[in-house]
Write a protein that holds these residues in place. Structure first.
Motif, PDB file in Angstrom:
ATOM      1  N   LYS A  33       0.884  -1.059   0.294  1.00 36.16           N
ATOM      2  CA  LYS A  33      -0.018   0.000  -0.031  1.00 36.16           C
ATOM      3  C   LYS A  33       0.952   1.362   0.215  1.00 36.16           C
ATOM      4  O   LYS A  33       1.715   1.466   1.033  1.00 36.16           O
ATOM      5  CB  LYS A  33      -0.681   0.162   1.226  1.00 36.16           C
ATOM      6  N   GLU A  46      -2.260   0.659  -4.314  1.00 35.10           N
ATOM      7  CA  GLU A  46      -1.675  -0.433  -4.232  1.00 35.10           C
ATOM      8  C   GLU A  46      -0.672  -0.748  -5.142  1.00 35.10           C
ATOM      9  O   GLU A  46      -1.207  -0.838  -6.534  1.00 35.10           O
ATOM     10  CB  GLU A  46      -2.817  -1.523  -4.135  1.00 35.10           C
ATOM     11  N   VAL A 124       1.523  -5.228   2.494  1.00 35.99           N
ATOM     12  CA  VAL A 124       0.240  -5.790   2.826  1.00 35.99           C
ATOM     13  C   VAL A 124       0.096  -7.065   2.651  1.00 35.99           C
ATOM     14  O   VAL A 124      -0.932  -8.149   3.226  1.00 35.99           O
ATOM     15  CB  VAL A 124      -1.081  -4.898   2.114  1.00 35.99           C
TER      16      VAL A 124
END
Length: 125
Positions: A33, A46, A124
């Protein structure tokens, strides 16, 4: 005397090899992210990074949701990549430079003639 000096040098070399992580230990592959701050404001997106040795491929999305592939490098904790975007003013080259620190990284970004900014990212996945 010579044996002692060689033994000491070997011990120091071994200690340094264990204490300093090798560049191969840094692997940024995965989903991140990313937050970019530019003269036009802040943007969160992203990105997916694929690292093979020092070679880096970055996949992001353009405003239409299409994949954009960019290339760069990871050398130790240093990360760089360059991407091209097409907008109302034509093509723009965007250059990212930063440092990796585990599951985070950050640095500066150059937006061609539009100025510069900062970026940061958290892994992430």
């Amino acid at each position: 005397m010579i044996r002692r000096a060689l033994w000491t040098a070997a011990c120091v070399a071994l200690a340094l090899a264990v204490a300093v992580p090798a560049a191969a230990d840094v692997n940024v592959s995965g989903k991140w992210k990313m937050t970019s701050k530019s003269p036009r404001g802040e943007r969160v997106s992203e990105i997916t990074l694929e690292q093979t040795g020092e070679k880096l491929v970055v996949t992001s999305k353009n405003r239409e949701g299409e994949d954009v592939k960019s290339e760069g490098t990871v050398k130790g904790a240093d990360i760089t990549w360059t991407t091209k975007r097409t907008g109302p003013m034509g093509e723009m080259v965007i250059s990212y430079k930063g440092k990796v620190d585990g599951k985070t990284m950050s640095g500066t970004v150059e937006f061609g003639q539009m100025g510069s900014g900062e970026w940061k990212a958290e892994k992430v996945e």
